[in-house]
Design a protein around this motif. Structure first.
Motif, PDB file in Angstrom:
ATOM      1  N   ARG A 162      11.889 -15.935  -2.130  1.00  0.00           N
ATOM      2  CA  ARG A 162      10.591 -16.569  -1.873  1.00  0.00           C
ATOM      3  C   ARG A 162       9.510 -15.803  -2.627  1.00  0.00           C
ATOM      4  N   GLN A 163       8.532 -16.509  -3.144  1.00  0.00           N
ATOM      5  CA  GLN A 163       7.463 -15.866  -3.909  1.00  0.00           C
ATOM      6  C   GLN A 163       6.787 -14.780  -3.062  1.00  0.00           C
ATOM      7  N   MET A 164       6.453 -13.695  -3.714  1.00  0.00           N
ATOM      8  CA  MET A 164       5.893 -12.545  -2.995  1.00  0.00           C
ATOM      9  C   MET A 164       4.570 -12.872  -2.328  1.00  0.00           C
ATOM     10  N   HIS A 165       3.721 -13.646  -3.011  1.00  0.00           N
ATOM     11  CA  HIS A 165       2.411 -13.946  -2.424  1.00  0.00           C
ATOM     12  C   HIS A 165       2.537 -14.805  -1.172  1.00  0.00           C
ATOM     13  N   ARG A 166       3.633 -15.557  -1.065  1.00  0.00           N
ATOM     14  CA  ARG A 166       3.850 -16.386   0.121  1.00  0.00           C
ATOM     15  C   ARG A 166       4.314 -15.558   1.311  1.00  0.00           C
ATOM     16  N   GLN A 167       4.787 -14.356   1.065  1.00  0.00           N
ATOM     17  CA  GLN A 167       5.264 -13.505   2.152  1.00  0.00           C
ATOM     18  C   GLN A 167       4.202 -12.511   2.616  1.00  0.00           C
ATOM     19  N   CYS A 168       3.293 -12.148   1.710  1.00  0.00           N
ATOM     20  CA  CYS A 168       2.316 -11.098   2.056  1.00  0.00           C
ATOM     21  C   CYS A 168       0.859 -11.568   2.039  1.00  0.00           C
ATOM     22  N   HIS A 169       0.591 -12.794   1.592  1.00  0.00           N
ATOM     23  CA  HIS A 169      -0.726 -13.431   1.699  1.00  0.00           C
ATOM     24  C   HIS A 169      -1.870 -12.552   1.189  1.00  0.00           C
ATOM     25  N   PRO A 170      -1.849 -12.179  -0.079  1.00  0.00           N
ATOM     26  CA  PRO A 170      -2.894 -11.287  -0.603  1.00  0.00           C
ATOM     27  C   PRO A 170      -4.279 -11.903  -0.689  1.00  0.00           C
ATOM     28  N   CYS A 171      -4.398 -13.224  -0.513  1.00  0.00           N
ATOM     29  CA  CYS A 171      -5.733 -13.827  -0.478  1.00  0.00           C
ATOM     30  C   CYS A 171      -6.309 -13.833   0.938  1.00  0.00           C
ATOM     31  N   LEU A 172      -5.474 -13.568   1.914  1.00  0.00           N
ATOM     32  CA  LEU A 172      -5.899 -13.469   3.305  1.00  0.00           C
ATOM     33  C   LEU A 172      -6.101 -12.011   3.712  1.00  0.00           C
ATOM     34  N   ILE A 173      -5.153 -11.172   3.293  1.00  0.00           N
ATOM     35  CA  ILE A 173      -5.163  -9.767   3.689  1.00  0.00           C
ATOM     36  C   ILE A 173      -5.715  -8.921   2.547  1.00  0.00           C
ATOM     37  N   LYS A 174      -6.727  -8.135   2.839  1.00  0.00           N
ATOM     38  CA  LYS A 174      -7.336  -7.272   1.816  1.00  0.00           C
ATOM     39  C   LYS A 174      -6.566  -5.951   1.771  1.00  0.00           C
ATOM     40  N   TYR A 175      -5.542  -5.929   0.911  1.00  0.00           N
ATOM     41  CA  TYR A 175      -4.692  -4.747   0.828  1.00  0.00           C
ATOM     42  C   TYR A 175      -5.453  -3.568   0.229  1.00  0.00           C
ATOM     43  N   ASP A 176      -5.187  -2.391   0.799  1.00  0.00           N
ATOM     44  CA  ASP A 176      -5.801  -1.163   0.292  1.00  0.00           C
ATOM     45  C   ASP A 176      -4.996  -0.582  -0.865  1.00  0.00           C
ATOM     46  N   PHE A 177      -3.721  -0.949  -0.939  1.00  0.00           N
ATOM     47  CA  PHE A 177      -2.855  -0.371  -1.960  1.00  0.00           C
ATOM     48  C   PHE A 177      -1.734  -1.353  -2.286  1.00  0.00           C
ATOM     49  N   VAL A 178      -1.533  -1.575  -3.580  1.00  0.00           N
ATOM     50  CA  VAL A 178      -0.421  -2.400  -4.051  1.00  0.00           C
ATOM     51  C   VAL A 178       0.398  -1.549  -5.020  1.00  0.00           C
ATOM     52  N   GLY A 179       1.584  -1.176  -4.599  1.00  0.00           N
ATOM     53  CA  GLY A 179       2.461  -0.376  -5.452  1.00  0.00           C
ATOM     54  C   GLY A 179       3.398  -1.269  -6.234  1.00  0.00           C
ATOM     55  N   HIS A 180       3.948  -0.726  -7.318  1.00  0.00           N
ATOM     56  CA  HIS A 180       4.889  -1.467  -8.163  1.00  0.00           C
ATOM     57  C   HIS A 180       6.241  -0.758  -8.160  1.00  0.00           C
ATOM     58  N   GLN A 181       7.279  -1.549  -8.051  1.00  0.00           N
ATOM     59  CA  GLN A 181       8.631  -0.998  -8.062  1.00  0.00           C
ATOM     60  C   GLN A 181       8.901  -0.211  -9.344  1.00  0.00           C
ATOM     61  N   GLU A 182       8.304  -0.658 -10.436  1.00  0.00           N
ATOM     62  CA  GLU A 182       8.555  -0.037 -11.732  1.00  0.00           C
ATOM     63  C   GLU A 182       7.971   1.374 -11.837  1.00  0.00           C
ATOM     64  N   THR A 183       6.993   1.686 -11.010  1.00  0.00           N
ATOM     65  CA  THR A 183       6.394   3.025 -10.993  1.00  0.00           C
ATOM     66  C   THR A 183       6.430   3.569  -9.566  1.00  0.00           C
ATOM     67  N   LEU A 184       7.566   3.402  -8.933  1.00  0.00           N
ATOM     68  CA  LEU A 184       7.703   3.659  -7.501  1.00  0.00           C
ATOM     69  C   LEU A 184       7.357   5.086  -7.117  1.00  0.00           C
ATOM     70  N   GLN A 185       7.896   6.061  -7.849  1.00  0.00           N
ATOM     71  CA  GLN A 185       7.691   7.459  -7.470  1.00  0.00           C
ATOM     72  C   GLN A 185       6.216   7.850  -7.540  1.00  0.00           C
ATOM     73  N   GLN A 186       5.560   7.508  -8.657  1.00  0.00           N
ATOM     74  CA  GLN A 186       4.151   7.865  -8.811  1.00  0.00           C
ATOM     75  C   GLN A 186       3.282   7.142  -7.797  1.00  0.00           C
ATOM     76  N   ASP A 187       3.569   5.856  -7.601  1.00  0.00           N
ATOM     77  CA  ASP A 187       2.747   5.075  -6.679  1.00  0.00           C
ATOM     78  C   ASP A 187       2.891   5.564  -5.243  1.00  0.00           C
ATOM     79  N   THR A 188       4.119   5.908  -4.861  1.00  0.00           N
ATOM     80  CA  THR A 188       4.338   6.359  -3.489  1.00  0.00           C
ATOM     81  C   THR A 188       3.682   7.711  -3.241  1.00  0.00           C
TER      82      THR A 188
END
Length: 253
Positions: A162-188
């Motif tokens: 399922r599309q990611m935006h349909r599961q986490c609703h980024p237009c409804l929820i004002k996320y403070d942090f969005v990490g990327h799997q491709e830069t997981l270590q640095q982002d975490t």
């Protein structure tokens, strides 16, 4: 992306409780985490054995609270999620659910896909029988299943594709942090500092990301160009919303 787009959910009143089932709440630290299956190289949170969870009770989901409490937590808690390249996520889902021994996904999806897109009117009854006969859902079959309009009409996409935006609703929820799997270590590492938990949590190392354009081309080589373009349209919001470039090597012929 969200401004003026009526297709995205902008208010909590427009979202059913079922649509909030990916949001995990940690009241102790004031955190809300939206998990997107499958978060490789780590397992889905829901698949972790209760014996391995250190807290005395499992963390509740946001949709277990009354609506006024949901709103208060969404307003005051630190909210984050991790995203992944949409096409790589599909490859991961296919490999995990259809290339490995998975009886549940074979029964729920594999036999159906084989019937409709692999010209197999009577697929084997079990995944063991299918493997023994050399009959597997191909990656192209999987893409055909995703692109079929009847798939979505029958029921919403399974969470692993399922599309990611349909599961986490980024237009409804004002996320403070969005990490990327491709830069997981640095982002975490950065996230733990934001949460002031860098001294309390030791994040396990992940394997090195070896993904290249050639890797994508290899997987999509059997998928017709027109189907690749349709697939991009299906996941375009995820590409654009979370900062992933359009994969020209797959779509421009």
């Amino acid at each position: 992306m969200c401004r003026g787009q009526e297709t995205f959910k902008h208010r909590l009143e427009d979202v059913r409780d079922k649509e909030l089932e990916n949001l995990i709440v940690d009241d102790k630290h004031g955190i809300i985490y939206c998990y997107i299956p499958k978060d490789e190289p780590y397992p889905d949170p829901v698949s972790i054995s209760p014996d391995l969870v250190h807290l005395p009770n499992t963390l509740p989901l946001l949709n277990s609270f009354p609506r006024p409490e949901m709103k208060a937590k969404l307003k005051h808690y630190t909210k984050f999620l991790y995203v992944r390249d949409p096409f790589l996520r599909l490859i991961s889902a296919y490999r995990n659910k259809f290339r490995q021994h998975n009886e549940y996904f074979y029964q729920q999806y594999g036999r159906h896909i084989l019937r409709l897109y692999a010209n197999q009117p009577d697929p084997p009854q079990s995944v063991d029988e299918a493997n023994a006969s050399g009959m597997r859902v191909s990656f192209q079959n999987f893409i055909q299943y995703l692109l079929d309009p009847l798939t979505e009409r029958k029921e919403p996409f399974e969470p692993h594709w399922r599309q990611m935006h349909r599961q986490c609703h980024p237009c409804l929820i004002k996320y403070d942090f969005v990490g990327h799997q491709e830069t997981l270590q640095q982002d975490t590492s950065q996230l733990l500092k934001i949460l002031m938990l860098q001294d309390d949590i030791q994040f396990p190392p992940s394997y090195e990301n070896m993904t290249t354009p050639a890797f994508l081309l290899d997987w999509f080589s059997a998928v017709p160009l027109e189907d690749r373009r349709k697939l991009y349209e299906l996941y375009e919001e995820d590409f654009r919303m979370f900062g992933y470039k359009r994969p020209r090597e797959l779509l421009d012929g």
